[in-house]
Design a protein around this motif. Structure first.
Motif, PDB file in Angstrom:
ATOM      1  N   GLU A 124      40.485   4.430 -24.840  1.00 14.55           N
ATOM      2  CA  GLU A 124      40.636   3.192 -25.620  1.00 14.55           C
ATOM      3  C   GLU A 124      42.077   2.993 -26.081  1.00 14.55           C
ATOM      4  O   GLU A 124      42.569   1.868 -26.142  1.00 14.55           O
ATOM      5  CB  GLU A 124      39.652   3.188 -26.812  1.00 14.55           C
ATOM      6  N   MET A 146      30.601  10.878 -17.955  1.00 13.36           N
ATOM      7  CA  MET A 146      31.997  10.479 -18.179  1.00 13.36           C
ATOM      8  C   MET A 146      32.400   9.272 -17.332  1.00 13.36           C
ATOM      9  O   MET A 146      33.183   8.442 -17.778  1.00 13.36           O
ATOM     10  CB  MET A 146      32.938  11.665 -17.902  1.00 13.36           C
ATOM     11  N   SER A 164      37.394  11.982 -13.256  1.00 14.55           N
ATOM     12  CA  SER A 164      37.047  12.821 -14.401  1.00 14.55           C
ATOM     13  C   SER A 164      36.999  14.281 -13.976  1.00 14.55           C
ATOM     14  O   SER A 164      36.498  14.618 -12.907  1.00 14.55           O
ATOM     15  CB  SER A 164      35.675  12.399 -14.936  1.00 14.55           C
ATOM     16  N   ARG A 166      36.436   8.901 -24.589  1.00  6.94           N
ATOM     17  CA  ARG A 166      36.369   7.467 -24.874  1.00  6.94           C
ATOM     18  C   ARG A 166      37.539   7.037 -25.774  1.00  6.94           C
ATOM     19  O   ARG A 166      38.208   6.035 -25.505  1.00  6.94           O
ATOM     20  CB  ARG A 166      35.036   7.113 -25.542  1.00  6.94           C
ATOM     21  N   SER A 189      25.697   8.636 -27.068  1.00  7.30           N
ATOM     22  CA  SER A 189      25.263   7.694 -26.029  1.00  7.30           C
ATOM     23  C   SER A 189      24.526   8.375 -24.881  1.00  7.30           C
ATOM     24  O   SER A 189      23.897   7.698 -24.068  1.00  7.30           O
ATOM     25  CB  SER A 189      26.484   6.969 -25.463  1.00  7.30           C
ATOM     26  N   VAL A 199      31.340   6.281 -19.214  1.00  7.78           N
ATOM     27  CA  VAL A 199      32.280   6.002 -20.303  1.00  7.78           C
ATOM     28  C   VAL A 199      33.531   5.319 -19.734  1.00  7.78           C
ATOM     29  O   VAL A 199      34.001   4.298 -20.265  1.00  7.78           O
ATOM     30  CB  VAL A 199      32.647   7.310 -21.052  1.00  7.78           C
ATOM     31  N   ILE A 200      34.046   5.849 -18.632  1.00  5.25           N
ATOM     32  CA  ILE A 200      35.226   5.251 -17.995  1.00  5.25           C
ATOM     33  C   ILE A 200      34.922   3.807 -17.594  1.00  5.25           C
ATOM     34  O   ILE A 200      35.723   2.898 -17.830  1.00  5.25           O
ATOM     35  CB  ILE A 200      35.662   6.088 -16.770  1.00  5.25           C
ATOM     36  N   GLU A 207      28.534  12.495 -23.306  1.00  6.89           N
ATOM     37  CA  GLU A 207      28.883  11.986 -24.629  1.00  6.89           C
ATOM     38  C   GLU A 207      27.645  12.116 -25.520  1.00  6.89           C
ATOM     39  O   GLU A 207      26.566  11.643 -25.161  1.00  6.89           O
ATOM     40  CB  GLU A 207      29.331  10.532 -24.519  1.00  6.89           C
ATOM     41  N   LYS A 220      25.902   9.498 -22.341  1.00  7.58           N
ATOM     42  CA  LYS A 220      26.469   8.955 -21.106  1.00  7.58           C
ATOM     43  C   LYS A 220      27.295   9.990 -20.352  1.00  7.58           C
ATOM     44  O   LYS A 220      27.905  10.882 -20.935  1.00  7.58           O
ATOM     45  CB  LYS A 220      27.329   7.735 -21.425  1.00  7.58           C
ATOM     46  N   GLU A 222      32.851   1.752 -18.892  1.00  5.41           N
ATOM     47  CA  GLU A 222      32.748   0.866 -20.051  1.00  5.41           C
ATOM     48  C   GLU A 222      34.121   0.506 -20.609  1.00  5.41           C
ATOM     49  O   GLU A 222      34.366  -0.631 -20.980  1.00  5.41           O
ATOM     50  CB  GLU A 222      31.895   1.522 -21.141  1.00  5.41           C
ATOM     51  N   VAL A 223      35.006   1.494 -20.687  1.00  2.00           N
ATOM     52  CA  VAL A 223      36.320   1.239 -21.279  1.00  2.00           C
ATOM     53  C   VAL A 223      37.259   0.581 -20.264  1.00  2.00           C
ATOM     54  O   VAL A 223      38.057  -0.284 -20.623  1.00  2.00           O
ATOM     55  CB  VAL A 223      36.947   2.550 -21.813  1.00  2.00           C
TER      56      VAL A 223
END
Ligand code: 13P
Length: 329
Positions: free
Chosen positions: A90, A117, A104, A86, A113, A120-121, A110, A115, A123-124
């Motif tokens: 970011e 991967m 990935s 993450r 969270s 996470v991808i 994570e 979560k 979200e970002v």
């Protein structure tokens, strides 16, 4: 047409290996956090810290400049440890071209969270097709060109096929799938179970114990994976049973190694401090337990691993009754 520009994030063992594969067909750049690794790859065509002695594909280039590495990319491949992905994304987010696919390579969840991967991808970097490449792939064997295979799961068939062309070679066979959830869950969970197999190996339990733990682990992995939306056949395939097997039996597995050393009685902190790599299962186990609890799924083997890692349960207690019987007892 120019060759696709692929950027691999992460100069560890597996990121380096996948970059070396991708460099056969594409214009590939590897981003390594440590400039000394990038410099060594450019100068010697080897990664001396993580894959010492193994020649990488000529033409593979490396850099420690994250912004420069991502802004050129037609495809991003992420091989950064789960707890750092993450933060790396970011830092890169403003420089990633729109809509490019992101793959990935990470086999972990994570921690806070829980979560996956690709979550996470998403979200970002929302709006990018995000998927995962996973299989029984010990890096040093793949980089030497021994035959291996993996599953590439993408949310849509079109990007799966396009990316298959980036990483598939005659010796590294890539099958496509649309079960992103199943492939990711399988990759994250097999590390937890490799720790359990390592406990048995460290205590001197035999092959019966190992086979029992692997078989029951596949059952646990499948139950949680299906409950989370994965397809049952995924867990019987390369990213499921295949990767579970190799991680539970390979002397090169980092997760099995941590389990083995715990089984021999070394403290966890000391084992982790002595390694220059990450065993993803150590941080992923707690997240797995929470996911299982949230779905009401009983995972007896994962629970024992969690007890040893996070609640200081002695490994002998975990394996009481499973040890090789002492003659005369
Ligand atoms: P380790 O991270 O335990 O070394 O596992 C390697 C692997 O994922 C093989 O597919």
């Amino acid at each position: 047409a120019r060759k696709p520009r692929v950027t691999v994030l992460g100069g560890g063992t597996w990121g380096t290996t996948v970059a070396s594969i991708a460099a056969r067909r594409t214009d590939t750049l590897l981003w390594a956090r440590d400039p000394r690794i990038a410099e060594a790859i450019n100068r010697t065509q080897q990664n001396p810290r993580y894959l010492a002695g193994f020649d990488l594909t000529p033409g593979l280039r490396a850099t420690a400049d994250l912004v420069g590495a991502v802004e050129r990319a037609d495809v991003l491949i992420a091989g950064v440890p789960a707890q750092y992905l993450r933060a790396v994304l970011e830092r890169a987010v403003d420089h990633v071209r729109p809509f490019i696919p992101i793959v990935s390579l990470v086999k972990g969840l994570e921690q806070g969270s829980r979560k996956r991967m690709t979550e996470v991808i998403g979200e970002v970097l929302p709006g990018h097709p995000a998927g995962v490449l996973s299989g029984p792939n010990i890096a040093r064997e793949v980089v030497q060109g021994f035959a291996a295979a993996a599953t590439l799961a993408m949310p849509d068939h079109h990007s799966a096929q396009m990316l298959q062309g980036v990483v598939n070679t005659s010796r590294y066979r890539v099958y496509t799938s649309e079960d992103v959830v199943g492939v990711e869950i399988a990759g994250a969970l097999k590390n937890v179970f490799a720790l359990a197999v390592g406990f048995g190996d460290g205590l001197g339990a035999g092959d019966n114990t190992r086979a029992m733990v692997i078989t029951r682990s596949l059952h646990e992995l499948t139950r949680l994976g299906v409950a989370l939306g994965g397809r049952a056949e995924t867990f019987a395939g390369l990213a499921g049973l295949g990767d579970l097997l190799v991680t539970c039996i390979s002397p090169h597995s980092r997760n099995r190694y941590v389990g083995l050393e715990l089984g021999r009685g070394r403290p966890l902190e000391e084992i982790l401090a002595s390694m220059n790599q990450i065993a993803e299962g150590v941080r992923t186990t707690a997240a797995v337990m929470k996911l299982a609890a949230g779905r009401g799924i009983d995972m007896p083997i994962a629970r024992e691993v969690d007890a040893v890692l996070n609640h200081r349960q002695p490994v002998e207690k975990t394996y009481r009754g499973l040890l090789r019987a002492t003659p005369g007892h």
